[in-house]
Design a protein around this motif. Structure first.
Motif, PDB file in Angstrom:
ATOM      1  N   VAL A   1     -10.335 -11.788 -11.009  1.00 12.54           N
ATOM      2  CA  VAL A   1     -10.855 -12.602 -11.657  1.00 12.54           C
ATOM      3  C   VAL A   1     -11.711 -13.165 -10.939  1.00 12.54           C
ATOM      4  O   VAL A   1     -11.606 -13.296 -10.023  1.00 12.54           O
ATOM      5  N   ASN A   2     -12.387 -14.034 -11.767  1.00 15.59           N
ATOM      6  CA  ASN A   2     -13.328 -15.452 -11.610  1.00 15.59           C
ATOM      7  C   ASN A   2     -12.799 -16.235 -10.625  1.00 15.59           C
ATOM      8  O   ASN A   2     -11.569 -16.817 -10.917  1.00 15.59           O
TER       9      ASN A   2
ATOM     10  N   GLY B   1     -12.239 -13.025  -2.523  1.00 13.06           N
ATOM     11  CA  GLY B   1     -11.251 -13.371  -2.397  1.00 13.06           C
ATOM     12  C   GLY B   1      -9.927 -12.166  -2.977  1.00 13.06           C
ATOM     13  O   GLY B   1     -10.290 -11.254  -3.604  1.00 13.06           O
ATOM     14  N   VAL B   2      -8.909 -12.131  -2.023  1.00 15.10           N
ATOM     15  CA  VAL B   2      -7.573 -11.172  -2.837  1.00 15.10           C
ATOM     16  C   VAL B   2      -6.004 -12.650  -3.254  1.00 15.10           C
ATOM     17  O   VAL B   2      -6.332 -13.481  -2.276  1.00 15.10           O
ATOM     18  N   LEU B   3      -5.787 -12.205  -4.012  1.00 16.50           N
ATOM     19  CA  LEU B   3      -4.317 -13.727  -4.481  1.00 16.50           C
ATOM     20  C   LEU B   3      -3.397 -12.164  -4.774  1.00 16.50           C
ATOM     21  O   LEU B   3      -3.531 -11.475  -5.574  1.00 16.50           O
ATOM     22  N   SER B   4      -2.270 -12.956  -4.373  1.00 17.21           N
ATOM     23  CA  SER B   4      -0.993 -11.890  -4.185  1.00 17.21           C
ATOM     24  C   SER B   4       0.011 -12.960  -4.894  1.00 17.21           C
ATOM     25  O   SER B   4      -0.213 -14.071  -5.566  1.00 17.21           O
ATOM     26  N   ARG B   5       0.940 -12.340  -5.371  1.00 17.84           N
ATOM     27  CA  ARG B   5       1.815 -12.796  -6.207  1.00 17.84           C
ATOM     28  C   ARG B   5       3.216 -13.656  -5.132  1.00 17.84           C
ATOM     29  O   ARG B   5       3.343 -14.844  -6.106  1.00 17.84           O
ATOM     30  N   LYS B   6       2.176 -13.495  -4.041  1.00 16.96           N
ATOM     31  CA  LYS B   6       3.162 -13.904  -2.753  1.00 16.96           C
ATOM     32  C   LYS B   6       2.809 -15.624  -2.835  1.00 16.96           C
ATOM     33  O   LYS B   6       3.158 -16.909  -2.627  1.00 16.96           O
TER      34      LYS B   6
ATOM     35  N   THR C   1      -1.367  -7.668  -6.883  1.00 14.59           N
ATOM     36  CA  THR C   1      -2.655  -8.712  -6.758  1.00 14.59           C
ATOM     37  C   THR C   1      -3.706  -8.880  -7.479  1.00 14.59           C
ATOM     38  O   THR C   1      -4.152  -7.417  -7.988  1.00 14.59           O
ATOM     39  N   LEU C   2      -4.322  -9.214  -7.472  1.00 14.69           N
ATOM     40  CA  LEU C   2      -5.938  -9.786  -8.085  1.00 14.69           C
ATOM     41  C   LEU C   2      -6.585  -9.424  -6.943  1.00 14.69           C
ATOM     42  O   LEU C   2      -6.604 -10.818  -6.191  1.00 14.69           O
ATOM     43  N   PHE C   3      -7.794  -9.318  -7.509  1.00 15.77           N
ATOM     44  CA  PHE C   3      -9.293  -9.218  -6.547  1.00 15.77           C
ATOM     45  C   PHE C   3     -10.414 -10.566  -6.754  1.00 15.77           C
ATOM     46  O   PHE C   3     -10.174 -10.449  -8.167  1.00 15.77           O
ATOM     47  N   VAL C   4     -10.111 -10.766  -6.320  1.00 20.02           N
ATOM     48  CA  VAL C   4     -10.903 -12.016  -7.259  1.00 20.02           C
ATOM     49  C   VAL C   4     -13.105 -12.149  -6.432  1.00 20.02           C
ATOM     50  O   VAL C   4     -13.131 -12.023  -5.646  1.00 20.02           O
TER      51      VAL C   4
END
Lengths: 210, 210
Positions: free
Chosen positions: A90-91, A122-127, A110-113
């Motif tokens: 995702v942006n 960046g990295v965005l986790s469910r947590k 997990t999404l990679f930003v």
């Protein structure tokens, strides 16, 4: 690497040599109530296979090679590329709410930003998302780059890294997902992802019997 | 199970027998430009190890045992008990908010939900909580039993189940965690948990070289 199954007698010989080596063939035969001649083929195969070594006038000793050591050699050749998944990115400017919706739609944890040049930032986790959603963050207006883990604190890997090394990183860093990246002039492009699900799948694929 | 490393010549012999078996020792020797006598120890070890089989007046043939097949035998003996974690449980009447706080405090992605008799009634994942927190649920007043996955739709295992079978369940059911349970008269007591992290740790512990 090849594997063989040893007979009970051969396993017993290994035990005796482990305990009492160096030990002569005759003494091994005594311990088993067998003749030296009967044992000759067993001692030959154990020596040729590398479990035992023999020195003239000294006897047989154990080389210390375990099956697990040798077994790991073949697993240690598998590249991460063979068990990767497609990355979901995702942006950095999308809202936390939209990122959470993407997680549900794509069914990833997990999404990679990435930035506007599609480079990893960046990295965005469910947590991370759960923490934000029970906190006071305005999910619809706050962009993900505010709550994500950002470069350079991101663990990455390359497509020819060994699966076992990436598995170890997942455990050591206590994370669920690692992006597979490709180096570009200006930064890192995300080309895949490896999760604990991929490692679990590899484990089942490699070892589950039909 | 034990493993051995075959010499290049032994690997070549296996290839020849795979392709052309049944084949006599003399013909194998011809193909390698060696004498039958030179090959005798190699053929002996390959036959004793179980890669080749020999029939009088017919020759050698390949038994079809691969290293991966034999290798999986040892991994297929590991019990889930050897790689489990401690379970984290909450009562079915705690609020979703309190359950999320427990997840963060205990650093787990899945909680097992029990009734007043400490018997398993449900499973609550980080995903369930995230869905609830972006929805219209009142996190502080809604109890977890409203949003959890409930019995009998829960995948469980027992402490003497095989690790590989539990790993397969994690993949098949697309879940992160499975409770290890013990049968009681009135229901199931939770005595452990197995996650994709446990499987990843097992993979690293079993195969990572120092």
């Amino acid at each position: 690497m090849r594997t063989i199954e040893l007979s009970d007698r051969q396993e017993k010989i290994i035990e005796i040599v482990k305990e009492s080596g160096p030990i002569t063939g005759e003494k091994i035969a005594d311990r088993l109530n067998l003749t030296r001649a009967t044992l000759r083929p067993d001692l030959a195969i154990l020596t040729m296979a590398g479990f035992l070594d023999a020195r003239p006038r000294v006897g047989y000793f154990y080389t210390g090679k375990s099956s697990t050591q040798l077994l790991s050699e073949s697993v240690n050749k598998i590249k991460v590329n063979e068990y990767k998944s497609i990355p979901v990115v995702v942006n950095e400017n999308v809202s936390i709410y939209d990122a959470i919706v993407t997680m549900f739609l794509e069914d990833v944890g997990t999404l990679f930003v990435v930035d506007d040049k599609s480079l990893l930032v960046g990295v965005l986790s469910r947590k991370d998302c759960l923490r934000a959603s029970i906190g006071k963050q305005e999910l619809n207006s706050v962009p993900v780059h505010i709550i994500m883990t950002r470069m350079p604190n991101i663990t990455t890997c390359k497509s020819d890294d060994l699966l076992i090394d990436v598995a170890e990183k997942l455990i050591e860093k206590q994370i669920d997902s690692i992006p597979i990246v490709k180096e570009k002039e200006e930064g890192l492009e995300v080309i895949g992802r490896v999760t604990k699900s991929n490692i679990t799948k590899a484990f089942v694929t490699l070892f589950k019997k039909d």
